[in-house]
Every structure is written in C-alpha cells, then in structure tokens.
Write an enzyme that holds these catalytic residues in place. Structure first.
Site, PDB file in Angstrom:
ATOM      1  N   ASP A  10     -14.461   3.617  -0.058  1.00 18.86           N
ATOM      2  CA  ASP A  10     -15.366   2.767   0.500  1.00 18.86           C
ATOM      3  C   ASP A  10     -16.639   4.329   1.390  1.00 18.86           C
ATOM      4  OD1 ASP A  10     -13.659   0.974   0.794  1.00 18.86           O
ATOM      5  OD2 ASP A  10     -12.406   1.280   2.273  1.00 18.86           O
ATOM      6  N   ARG A  69       0.812  -1.471   0.061  1.00 15.02           N
ATOM      7  CA  ARG A  69      -0.036  -0.277   0.114  1.00 15.02           C
ATOM      8  C   ARG A  69       0.827   1.316   0.144  1.00 15.02           C
ATOM      9  NH1 ARG A  69      -5.344  -0.728   0.907  1.00 15.02           N
ATOM     10  NH2 ARG A  69      -5.501   1.865   1.671  1.00 15.02           N
ATOM     11  N   TYR A  96       0.209 -13.579   0.496  1.00 15.68           N
ATOM     12  CA  TYR A  96       0.976 -12.970  -0.847  1.00 15.68           C
ATOM     13  C   TYR A  96       1.825 -12.261  -0.864  1.00 15.68           C
ATOM     14  CZ  TYR A  96      -2.205  -9.185  -0.749  1.00 15.68           C
ATOM     15  OH  TYR A  96      -3.053  -7.942  -0.465  1.00 15.68           O
TER      16      TYR A  96
END
Length: 399
Positions: free
Chosen positions: A297, A108, A217
């Site tokens: 969001d 991120r 991952y």
C-alpha cells in the site's frame, strides 16, 4: 544469488512480513520495524488467489494456512434484492488446476500470525516492535532509518512497507494526502453458530445494488462469516480502520437488500460494526532510488473491489527477492523490481476503481447488460490469476 545484504523493512503488515520471509530465506539479513507495541491485525477477511498462494508455498506457510482457511467453490455476482446471479467465477479445484495454486478465504489475523511465525523461524529477533519510523537518510554508503524514540538503524537497503500513510513514501515523494474515493466500507464478522444451519455455501457472494454492494464469505475454518459493505458516502470525514459506527446506520444503508443480507446485519454484533473511508493514490512516477524502495500500500493502495490488495503486496515481496538475486547492483535490482511491478499494479488499482461503477448500477438490466459484455472469469484468467511472481520475466532496466 548476488551478495547478501542488510535490509531494513518499515512495517510488519502482510506485505512487510512476506518480503521479510522471502528475503531471509534467500540469505539476506533482515530487520522489520513495526510502530505498534504488539503484532496484530484487524479481524477481517481477505482473499488470496493463486498469484499469491504460490509465494506463500515458496516461503513454507501455505500448508499451515490451508488448515485455517476456507477453500471457496466459486464467486457469485447477485442482484441485491432478487438474488439473481448475473455472473460467476469458478474457484475451488478449477482455480487450482488452471493456475497451479489454491484460492483461499483467509482471516487476516491467521495469515498475519503465520507470516510472523515464519519470519521468526528464519531469524528469531527479526521483528522489532514499538519502532515508529519518522524519516530516513540515504547516502552512497547505506541508508539510515530514524525512529520516534530517538534510535536509528542502518543497512544497505530500506523497504517502505508502511501502508497508505507511509513515512518512506513521504520521504521519497513528499507529503501528499490520500485520495478519498467517496466510498466507505462497513465491516463485521458473524460467528457461524449465530446463523441458521446451512445459511450459505462456502462461496463468495457479491450482492450488487444502487450505489452500494456487499461482499460476503466464510473465514477461519468457516467459523466466521465476514462481510464488507461498500457504500457511496462522499461526505464521510472519519479516517482509520477501527472507527465504530452505529448499527442503525448500517441497517439503513442496506435497506431493500435481500433477506439473507438482512439476516446477516441483524445477527451482527451491534457494538462491533466498523466503517472506514476507502482511499487510493495516483500512480507514482517511480518507487525506487538507489537504496530505497516501496512495497504494498505504500506504493499502490487500491480499493478492495478486485480482492487484490494483499495479493499485490505478496507479489511485490517475491519479485523484489528475485530482483535482488538476479540483478548485479542494488540500484539496478531496485529499478528492475519497479519496472516489473509498476504497470501491473497500476492496472489493478485502475480496474478496482472502475469496479466501483460496475457494482453500483441503478437497475437490474444495467447489471445484466454490463456483465453480459464483461466476463469476469475469462478476463481475470487472461492476466490476473495466471501471473506467477516466482517466474515472471523481470522487466529490463532502460539504458
């Protein structure tokens, strides 16, 4: 394009910065207001599929991202204790060939930093820090966004990209608490050099078990292994993304999972295990008024079970850019954006919620039976990954 507009964006997360880059590149004047005193992102992983990387290519950051991301080969859905693979989704070259853009596993902070850099390339002073929005006022002439420091900004359009606790959403629909789903998520990052050599291929693994699952991952050029463990904890009361929780609780939650899962947990930094509540909200009846709209969001918070939360926000920014370009008046453009997005995002929110059950069956046979009926690769190819925000027809505005 239609006339250039002065656009205010509340929130400098992934969605707000993507929208800003799209809109600046299209010729609008954009300011982004972020409540934090410095830009930064939670050190976690996200996945970006072709329906998002097409947008990142459009705004000129995809090649930069490729140098920092991991290009996974496939997704594997495994039984939690035996590692039996009950389904796969091909990624890598197969994904790019089929859908026209790559699939990346991303850290991120990497993608957030690239988006911020791109916005500043397009307008050096676009991002305003330490600006906590408190309210807005909309008139026929413009919209004013007010801040906790007593200042205000005025423009033609306000975009609420300020997350699940959105001030803009509250101003539009009233204050309403988010819905706690009864699930929490553990999060940790493990440096690759702590793990055994060749511990895991560059793939995505979903370890599925009774009432919990863990997704794993690689990110940041394969230098970190990212894991998120989702557990049913209906009595959880903490809020926030940065709640530290005891490593011993994480270890206990995944007792009985495969030795590879135990290895990851054992090698995690015991002082840097985080656990947060997973919330969502019901579908809104509308996202837009004449001069205000929602994105990401703020409009459609979702569970992470389809890896599409950030992707939806990126899609939103591109479709909003096109609506402002292709539709003459601002109210009609915002209506077209909303109409083009509201059903798709609701479907992703609803299916992500349903996946909480799909990943949490009690027995091996229940998993085999469920995935025997549902081919996740074929299903997502039909409607999810093949969506192109840059070309999808805009929904007509009802008369």
């Amino acid at each position: 394009m239609s006339q250039p507009r002065k656009i205010l964006i509340a929130g400098a997360g992934l969605g707000g910065l993507t929208a800003a880059a799209c809109l600046l590149q299209a010729g609008h004047d954009v300011d982004v207001f972020e409540q934090a005193p410095a830009l930064g992102e939670v050190g976690a992983g996200i996945q970006v599929s072709a329906n998002a990387t097409k947008v990142l290519r459009h705004i000129g950051v995809l090649d930069r991202l490729a140098k920092l991301a991991v290009h996974p080969l496939r997704t594997e859905f495994r039984l939690h204790d035996t590692a039996e693979v009950v389904a796969t989704i091909k990624l890598g070259e197969a994904h790019e060939k089929k859908f026209g853009a790559p699939y990346y596993h991303v850290y991120r902070p990497d993608i957030h930093g690239l988006l911020a850099d791109r916005v500043r390339e397009l307008k050096p002073d676009a991002i305003k820090l330490g600006k906590a929005a408190t309210s807005y006022a909309e008139t026929s002439e413009g919209v004013t966004l007010c801040f906790a420091d007593g200042s205000a900004a005025t423009g033609d359009l306000l975009i609420g990209a300020d997350g699940i606790k959105s001030i803009v959403r509250s101003g539009m629909h009233g204050v309403e608490p988010a819905n706690f789903t009864g699930n929490v998520a553990w999060r940790a990052m493990i440096p690759a050099d702590r793990l055994p050599a060749d511990f895991m291929e560059k793939i995505f693994i979903n370890w599925m078990g009774p009432e919990k699952h863990m997704v794993v991952y690689w990110v940041h050029q394969g230098k970190f292994l990212n894991f998120v463990g989702c557990v049913e904890k209906p009595d959880w009361t903490q809020e926030g993304w940065t709640i530290k929780a005891p490593w011993e609780d994480l270890k206990a939650d995944f007792e009985g999972f495969h030795p590879d899962v135990q290895t990851m947990i054992d090698l995690a930094d015991r002082d840097a295990c985080y656990c947060w509540a997973l919330n969502n909200r019901p579908k809104l009846p509308f996202w837009s008024t004449d001069r205000v709209t929602l994105l990401g969001d703020a409009a459609h918070p979702t569970l992470p079970y389809m890896a599409q939360g950030a992707v939806m926000a990126i899609e939103d920014g591109a479709v909003l850019m096109r609506a402002l370009d292709e539709v003459a008046t601002l109210p009609e453009a915002l209506a077209a954006y909303q109409n083009a997005r509201i059903e798709r995002t609701a479907r992703i929110v609803n299916e992500s919620t349903e996946h909480a059950k799909l990943f949490h069956f009690q027995t091996h046979q229940e998993f085999r039976d469920a995935f025997g009926k549902k081919d996740p690769s074929a299903d997502r190819a039909k409607w999810l990954y093949n969506y192109d925000p840059l070309t999808v027809p805009l929904a007509p505005v009802p008369a």
